[in-house]
Design a protein around this motif. Structure first.
Motif, PDB file in Angstrom:
ATOM      1  N   THR A 102       0.828  -1.207   0.000  1.00 24.66           N
ATOM      2  CA  THR A 102       0.000   0.000   0.000  1.00 24.66           C
ATOM      3  C   THR A 102       0.862   1.257   0.000  1.00 24.66           C
ATOM      4  N   ALA A 103       1.933   1.260   0.788  1.00 22.18           N
ATOM      5  CA  ALA A 103       2.801   2.444   0.850  1.00 22.18           C
ATOM      6  C   ALA A 103       3.496   2.694  -0.483  1.00 22.18           C
ATOM      7  N   ILE A 104       3.933   1.637  -1.171  1.00 20.19           N
ATOM      8  CA  ILE A 104       4.582   1.811  -2.469  1.00 20.19           C
ATOM      9  C   ILE A 104       3.583   2.309  -3.502  1.00 20.19           C
ATOM     10  N   THR A 105       2.371   1.762  -3.474  1.00 16.06           N
ATOM     11  CA  THR A 105       1.340   2.232  -4.404  1.00 16.06           C
ATOM     12  C   THR A 105       1.044   3.712  -4.185  1.00 16.06           C
ATOM     13  N   THR A 106       0.961   4.124  -2.925  1.00 14.46           N
ATOM     14  CA  THR A 106       0.700   5.532  -2.618  1.00 14.46           C
ATOM     15  C   THR A 106       1.852   6.412  -3.085  1.00 14.46           C
ATOM     16  N   ALA A 107       3.086   5.958  -2.875  1.00 10.01           N
ATOM     17  CA  ALA A 107       4.243   6.734  -3.325  1.00 10.01           C
ATOM     18  C   ALA A 107       4.261   6.859  -4.842  1.00 10.01           C
ATOM     19  N   ALA A 108       3.879   5.778  -5.542  1.00 12.87           N
ATOM     20  CA  ALA A 108       3.854   5.829  -7.006  1.00 12.87           C
ATOM     21  C   ALA A 108       2.837   6.851  -7.499  1.00 12.87           C
ATOM     22  N   SER A 109       1.715   6.959  -6.785  1.00  9.79           N
ATOM     23  CA  SER A 109       0.690   7.912  -7.217  1.00  9.79           C
ATOM     24  C   SER A 109       1.150   9.356  -7.056  1.00  9.79           C
ATOM     25  N   ARG A 110       2.134   9.603  -6.203  1.00  9.77           N
ATOM     26  CA  ARG A 110       2.654  10.962  -6.028  1.00  9.77           C
ATOM     27  C   ARG A 110       3.666  11.309  -7.113  1.00  9.77           C
TER      28      ARG A 110
END
Length: 488
Positions: free
Chosen positions: A400-408
């Motif tokens: 989840t944290a990597i997915t959120t970082a990718a969206s930024r």
């Protein structure tokens, strides 16, 4: 005459007494079978539960003030709810067929080589489809690509219904594996919803967490539903088709995200100015160091996961004689833990670490790399459960944290393609990892595979520690500042 006295022949030894009957098998009680799992859940969920309550109170205390209502609404966007429900039904439809797939393969004469070939074909098609469909969702729209994925699943089911041959089984792999990339498309769609509502990174983590929780629960519900309602493969296909069709109802309810953010967030290469095939294939976000770092970390983590899997299956059977019921209980706990970690743990943890997400990722890597050796060599089932619960929580939070970082990092018109490329990276690991792990185990036993797994985790740890704050968090913060700053 003389008589010769012949000594009597020695009597044969008396037969040995029969061995005592074996003791009756110990009938383990229900509590005895479930105690290790329940103990692991109690211990390993205690700290996350306390953290969740603490961060929930902090979030409530800090939500007062201007804009708090909008931010709270961002985390409860109705599109996130409908998309999660659609994904739940879609994956449940696939999971309904799991209990009957091996029987079907045996009936059609699909041996180990055939099954391995189908797995490789599915991985190769998904490798291509994830990138292409993800990019198409940027150019055509997220919701239309969700319809394409649903139609592809129905096409695979129709092929299986109409063909009673091994060739039909091979053909049925193609549409769903190539075109149904609804999970990664949904992640991009949810990010669009949260951005449109003015949400935060924690809101994005919560939305992706709801999606992961829905998928995790569907893997548990599907087989249970199949065992309760149906008894053969054909009925499983019909039930799967009905559930897939039901999932499309929620696609009708999905709101279409605004396209205004393309101009608001900047054209930044790969935008609407590009046309034709070149514009479709152009994905400038992949040139960013932060994006390359995320892909490399995801590759190393996925390789470690897939290399460990074949060794783990052999080891757990050798140590504990795990049967089908034990595996079902174990995988049920893993699925439940992953689903709950995505739904209830990831968002408060991402919120609590704020712009120090690298520390959260480092903590997750330490748990994953540190608990695997203990789980592989312990002789206690309870310790296995106690290791796997925090490992699964760490895996869910890290994804989840990597997915959120990718969206930024990626702009909206590139986000679907970027998520697709990330999924393709995982598929590369899924194709290479199991064979590599099995080869190392054959050459030098379990220690060689475990050493390689731990080395991959260590490499991921070093990459995150050295470069994540600069190239991911720092780049995202700089982009946000550039968008907010007024033109001079």
């Amino acid at each position: 005459g003389s008589h010769t006295i012949v000594p009597p022949l020695p009597l044969p030894p008396p037969p040995l007494p029969p061995p005592p009957p074996p003791p009756p098998p110990v009938q383990s009680t229900l509590w005895g079978r479930l105690a290790p799992a329940l103990l692991a859940v109690l211990v390993c969920w205690l700290l996350p539960a306390l953290l969740y309550l603490r961060f929930a109170r902090e979030g409530t205390a800090t939500s007062a003030g201007a804009g708090s209502a909008a931010r709270a609404g961002a985390g409860r966007h109705r599109g996130v709810l409908y998309g999660s429900l659609s994904s739940f039904l879609s994956v449940t439809a696939m999971a309904v067929m799991f209990p009957f797939m091996q029987v079907r393969r045996d009936a059609l004469g699909c041996d180990a080589l055939c099954q391995g070939g189908q797995t490789s074909l599915r991985s190769a098609l998904t490798l291509v489809g994830a990138a292409v469909i993800g990019r198409a969702s940027d150019r055509v729209g997220r919701v239309p690509m969700l319809w394409v994925g649903t139609a592809a699943s129905l096409a695979s089911i129709v092929i299986s219904l109409c063909s009673d041959s091994l060739t039909g089984m091979w053909l049925a792999v193609v549409p769903a594996a190539l075109l149904n990339q609804n999970f990664s498309v949904c992640k991009a769609l949810f990010s669009d919803y949260i951005d449109e509502a003015g949400g935060t990174d924690a809101d994005k983590a919560g939305a992706v967490g709801k999606l992961g929780m829905a998928v995790g629960f569907s893997f548990m519900v599907g087989p249970i539903l199949a065992s309760a309602l149906i008894s053969d493969y054909r009925r499983a296909l019909l039930l799967s088709a009905a559930i897939t069709a039901a999932s499309s109802v929620f696609l009708l309810l999905l709101p279409t995200p605004s396209r205004l953010s393309r101009q608001q967030r900047g054209g930044g290469g790969g935008g609407s100015s590009s046309a034709g095939l070149t514009g479709f294939l152009s994905l400038p976000v992949l040139k960013l160091r932060g994006a390359q770092l995320l892909m490399l970390v995801r590759l190393k983590m996925a390789l470690a996961f897939h290399m460990f899997a074949p060794v783990w299956q052999v080891s757990i059977r050798a140590r504990f004689d795990f049967g089908p019921r034990d595996h079902a209980q174990f995988m049920g706990l893993v699925g439940l833990t992953y689903a709950l970690s995505q739904g209830f743990i990831a968002k408060p943890l991402v919120r609590s670490f704020g712009d120090k997400v690298s520390r959260l990722l480092l903590l997750c890597i330490l748990v994953l790399g540190g608990a695997r050796p203990v789980a592989l060599y312990t002789q206690s089932v309870g310790v296995v459960y106690a290791c796997y619960v925090p490992m699964v929580i760490a895996l869910g939070v890290m994804n989840t944290a990597i997915t959120t970082a990718a969206s930024r990092l990626a702009q909206k018109e590139q986000l679907g393609g970027f998520y697709g490329v990330m999924e393709s990276v995982e598929n590369v690991a899924g194709m290479v990892g199991p064979a590599l792990g099995g080869l190392l185990a054959r050459v030098d036993g379990f220690p060689a595979t475990l050493a390689a797994v731990v080395c991959f985790y260590a490499a991921a740890f070093v990459l995150v520690a050295l470069f994540f704050s600069t190239h991911v968090s720092g780049a995202a913060a700089a982009e946000a500042a550039a968008v907010v700053a007024p033109p001079s």
